[in-house]
Design an enzyme around this catalytic site. Structure first.
Site, PDB file in Angstrom:
ATOM      1  N   LYS A 176       0.838  -1.204   0.000  1.00  0.00           N
ATOM      2  CA  LYS A 176       0.000   0.000   0.000  1.00  0.00           C
ATOM      3  C   LYS A 176       0.867   1.246   0.000  1.00  0.00           C
ATOM      4  O   LYS A 176       1.584   1.510   0.967  1.00  0.00           O
ATOM      5  CB  LYS A 176      -0.906   0.038   1.235  1.00  0.00           C
ATOM      6  CG  LYS A 176      -1.880   1.217   1.186  1.00  0.00           C
ATOM      7  CD  LYS A 176      -2.576   1.499   2.497  1.00  0.00           C
ATOM      8  CE  LYS A 176      -1.814   2.450   3.379  1.00  0.00           C
ATOM      9  NZ  LYS A 176      -1.657   3.816   2.835  1.00  0.00           N
ATOM     10  N   GLU A 181      10.190   0.666  10.378  1.00  0.00           N
ATOM     11  CA  GLU A 181      11.182   1.729  10.199  1.00  0.00           C
ATOM     12  C   GLU A 181      10.442   3.023  10.452  1.00  0.00           C
ATOM     13  O   GLU A 181       9.624   3.442   9.642  1.00  0.00           O
ATOM     14  CB  GLU A 181      11.766   1.641   8.778  1.00  0.00           C
ATOM     15  CG  GLU A 181      13.145   2.244   8.680  1.00  0.00           C
ATOM     16  CD  GLU A 181      13.083   3.714   8.387  1.00  0.00           C
ATOM     17  OE1 GLU A 181      12.985   4.489   9.364  1.00  0.00           O
ATOM     18  OE2 GLU A 181      13.111   4.083   7.226  1.00  0.00           O
ATOM     19  N   CYS A 235      13.160  10.466   7.444  1.00  0.00           N
ATOM     20  CA  CYS A 235      13.093   9.969   8.821  1.00  0.00           C
ATOM     21  C   CYS A 235      14.454  10.048   9.512  1.00  0.00           C
ATOM     22  O   CYS A 235      14.544  10.245  10.705  1.00  0.00           O
ATOM     23  CB  CYS A 235      12.584   8.535   8.841  1.00  0.00           C
ATOM     24  SG  CYS A 235      13.382   7.517   7.610  1.00  0.00           S
ATOM     25  N   GLU A 252       9.629  14.931  16.011  1.00  0.00           N
ATOM     26  CA  GLU A 252      10.001  14.897  14.612  1.00  0.00           C
ATOM     27  C   GLU A 252       9.142  15.895  13.847  1.00  0.00           C
ATOM     28  O   GLU A 252       7.914  15.799  13.856  1.00  0.00           O
ATOM     29  CB  GLU A 252       9.788  13.482  14.057  1.00  0.00           C
ATOM     30  CG  GLU A 252      10.292  13.316  12.652  1.00  0.00           C
ATOM     31  CD  GLU A 252      10.181  11.883  12.161  1.00  0.00           C
ATOM     32  OE1 GLU A 252       9.154  11.237  12.446  1.00  0.00           O
ATOM     33  OE2 GLU A 252      11.125  11.403  11.501  1.00  0.00           O
TER      34      GLU A 252
END
Lengths: 482, 289
Positions: free
Chosen positions: A188, A262, A296, A393
């Site tokens: 997906k 991850e 990331c 983040e």
């Protein structure tokens, strides 16, 4: 600053359909749900295409196709044959690299310079690399029980969910090792960047990949949930936010599903006073402003040794003032568009929080286009470890600057995060690099460089940045029954 | 008239936290019986606070233990084997009581536990070679991946195999540089505390292994939800408890080793129990003049 004439890459290499279905069992099918959404170019807000949000029944159909392909074809195929399919795919990606780069920049907003020079070469390299493993798995050291040299077994059907920041590259990181090990997949893509995954479906057809080995279902969180929860899935691989990663880890509890995650990061990029400062400046820029900071492993916390803070920040601001923000398809563009309105909101709100909590904001003086989603390269000074912009983040072109005096303090501050994906160290002293690399609790440490990737090099995090590795021999483990 | 027999001096079985032997701060204990139902001792019933103290001790011990050389860790594991061998008779008696096996069988189980420690001792400076790699990246970069310990691991020891099972779950966790908090077999905790006496005299730094006795169903959830624990080994959890613990463990993305059904503790273990609690770190550096 030099003036540059516009140098746009041509769009006519790309043929976008007005509307896409789901790719199941080698065929394009309509969703059984019927909810349609539009994907837009974030640099212009122009609609690119319509696509479906797959519902549970669609996911079930895709998993069924993947299971059938696994049982009847793919798991029985000798490794050398699987290898040849993957080599074929790698070659088709190389042949169509320009088209895919333009498509990626259109759907994602990243500069063509990056999609052309970073994303696409790495995508092809990843398929090429894992293709070579497919018939050599018995040498990978994962043989179980039966002693050395036993052929390790695949897991079965892999459910793979990827983010919007490197759409095709993340697809490659997921699909290449899965197929090489003998699994079939249902993937997906993210709901804001489905187009290159859908183009990849066509590549599977061009490669004559057996139907059902790769299935692509588009959609948002609910589609992903149905995929993760499907009882006939043996493996879940996810790249995305730590929050969703947690949900997935909870969901699979009590099942035999194997998981790799991850997730997020808040990497420290540590600059010592003996570093080559001009190189460090380039590394800092590449660390946080590459791909608009939608990375990331971005070096989002700059830790600079106090004695060179002023010098470094002056040089950094000078450099940031030369970055060109604008049309992602322009070959001179350094900073493209923010991927979505929602992401822009998040970057804005965290940046506002930075100011409210007392940090000082500086943004590069660059013109912002009228349409689309944009955020100028920004840095905050006077940041404390307790500030949200030092802990959370941001996933945008925003750098938080902190200072330190001793190597031990740098390590302490760098590790003071629930994340542990990556870190950077800039110093000319070799023993200090190795000492720092040893102490930093992060899965990737870039010394005197940043944001380098290679299919042979394992990538993945410590702590709340997730578990499992992608890339290299280590990346096979995620898709083998070991 | 017969001479009165000498009254034996019994041992008080306590917890093992940070290299010391405290009672449970809760003051609770529970009666431990042999396989025949005879009273053996009152073992400490550890509380949430004890579990948290144990995690603190394990965290404090982590930098030193993970920073020790692999050679040093290997020697200490071997030393544990030496100390265990020296107490063979005592462990054999405790295992025979707990499991209702013959003295001969109990002795064999102790021998297997000693041999298991020796086996793992030798892995300390070899597992890194299997898990590491110099990666041939397409560019002028030095690129090296190496294995590192995950951190603090909470271990629920198997209910069966009070010594061999226990040693088989502790050794793979610590040999690679992790520190741990172990919930001993609830049914048969006495060999665990005697093992703690072995650990305490084997040059193993305090806090590397912390042993709790008590109710697994009470302690495992606290440990699985603890935000300063990096990984959980749920080997000794019954299914329902394991699922609940795995869900709790998701909160800070702990690495989870799920129970694997019935384990033959006498078989060669393989490396999976070590690799479950290893991270991979990859370091890049440009090559140039």
């Amino acid at each position: 600053m030099f003036e540059y004439a516009p140098a746009p890459e041509s769009r006519d290499v790309v043929d976008i359909q007005p509307s896409y279905g789901l790719f199941v069992n080698g065929e394009w099918v309509d969703s059984l749900g019927g909810e349609r959404h539009k994907t837009i170019n974030p640099a212009s807000e122009e609609v690119l295409a319509e696509f479906s949000y797959a519902v549970e029944a669609d996911v079930d159909r895709a998993v069924t196709a993947a299971r059938k392909a696994y049982d009847s074809v793919w798991s029985r195929l000798p490794g050398r044959e699987r290898a040849k399919y993957l080599f074929r795919i790698a070659r088709i990606i190389q042949e169509r690299a320009r088209e895919l780069a333009v498509l990626e920049s259109l759907d994602n907003g990243k500069p063509i310079r990056e999609s052309r020079d970073v994303d696409l070469p790495l995508v092809a390299a990843h398929f090429f690399y894992y293709a070579g493993w497919a018939d050599k798995l018995r040498y990978a050291g994962f043989g179980r029980g039966d002693g050395l040299g036993a052929e390790p077994r695949p897991l079965g059907v892999a459910a793979q969910i990827i983010p919007w920041n490197f759409p095709l590259l993340m697809l490659a990181w997921k699909i290449a090792p899965a197929l090489a090990c003998g699994n079939t997949v249902v993937l997906k893509p993210a709901e804001t960047t489905p187009l290159t995954a859908l183009a990849f479906a066509e590549i599977c057809r061009q490669a004559d990949l057996p139907p059902g080995v790769v299935n692509i279902v588009t959609g948002a969180g609910e589609t992903g949930r149905a995929l993760v929860e499907h009882p006939d899935v043996n493996k879940v691989a996810f790249t995305g936010s730590t929050e969703v990663g947690r949900m997935i880890a909870r969901t699979v509890a009590g099942t035999r599903k194997k998981v790799t995650l991850e997730l997020g990061g808040k990497a420290a990029n540590i600059v010592f006073d003996d570093a080559a400062l001009d190189q460090a400046v380039e590394g800092i820029v590449n660390g946080i402003f590459f791909n608009q900071g939608h990375v990331c492993c971005a070096g989002s916390r700059l830790l600079v040794q106090e004695s060179v803070e002023t010098e470094l920040l002056d040089a950094l601001k000078r450099r940031l003032s030369t970055l060109r923000l604008g049309d992602p398809l322009d070959k001179n563009t350094d900073i493209g568009a923010i991927n979505s309105a929602a992401q822009l909101d998040k970057i804005r709100s965290l940046s506002d929080a930075g100011e409210q909590e007392g940090a000082e904001r500086w943004s590069a003086p660059c013109p912002i286009p009228d349409k689309g989603f944009w955020f100028p390269p920004t840095l905050f000074t006077g940041v404390a470890q307790s500030h949200r912009i030092a802990r959370e983040e941001i996933f945008g072109p925003v750098l938080s600057v902190l200072t330190f005096r001793t190597p031990a303090e740098a390590v302490e501050k760098a590790n003071n995060s629930p994340y542990g994906l990556s870190a950077g160290v800039w110093t000319e002293k070799g023993s200090r690099i190795l000492w720092m690399a040893d102490k930093l609790r992060a899965g990737v440490v870039w010394a005197n460089t940043f944001n380098r990737f290679d299919p042979t090099s394992p990538f993945g995090g410590y702590k709340e940045s997730g578990y499992g590795r992608e890339g290299g021999r280590h990346g096979l483990e995620a898709y083998l029954d070991v | 008239m017969t001479e009165p027999g000498r009254l034996a001096v019994r041992k008080t079985y306590k917890l093992y936290i940070g290299g010391a032997f405290p009672r449970s701060e809760s003051g609770r204990s529970y009666a431990v019986t042999s396989s025949k139902g005879d009273f053996l001792a009152n073992a400490a019933r550890a509380s949430r606070k004890d579990a948290r103290d144990a995690v603190s001790a394990a965290r404090k011990a982590f930098p030193g233990w993970s920073g020790a050389t692999a050679y040093n860790r290997g020697q200490i594991l071997y030393r544990i084997a030496e100390m265990l061998e020296g107490r063979r008779a005592q462990f054999a008696a405790e295992v025979a009581d707990a499991d209702g096996v013959s003295a001969r069988k109990a002795g064999e189980l102790v021998d297997a536990a000693v041999d298991r420690l020796v086996w793992y001792a030798g892995w300390s400076d070899k597992i890194g070679v299997l898990r590491g790699s110099a990666n041939p990246v397409a560019g002028p970069y030095f690129n090296l991946s190496s294995a590192e310990p995950t951190g603090v691991v909470a271990v629920v020891a198997p209910p069966m195999g009070p010594l061999l099972g226990l040693v088989s779950v502790i050794a793979p966790v610590i040999v690679t540089g992790n520190t741990c908090v172990v919930v001993a077999s609830e049914r048969a905790p006495l060999p665990a505390i005697t093992l703690a006496e072995v650990l305490a005299t084997s040059d193993l730094p305090g806090g590397v292994v912390n042993l709790l006795t008590g109710r697994a169903a009470e302690l495992a959830p606290w440990l699985s939800a603890h935000m300063d624990v990096n990984a959980v080994d749920l080997t000794g959890c019954p299914d329902e408890l394991a699922v609940a613990c795995e869900k709790d463990a998701a909160e800070n993305l702990k690495r989870v080793l799920r129970p694997a059904g019935k384990v033959d503790w006498l078989a060669e273990p393989g490396i999976e129990r070590m690799t479950a609690f290893l991270e991979t770190k990859t370091v890049w550096h440009p090559i140039g003049v």
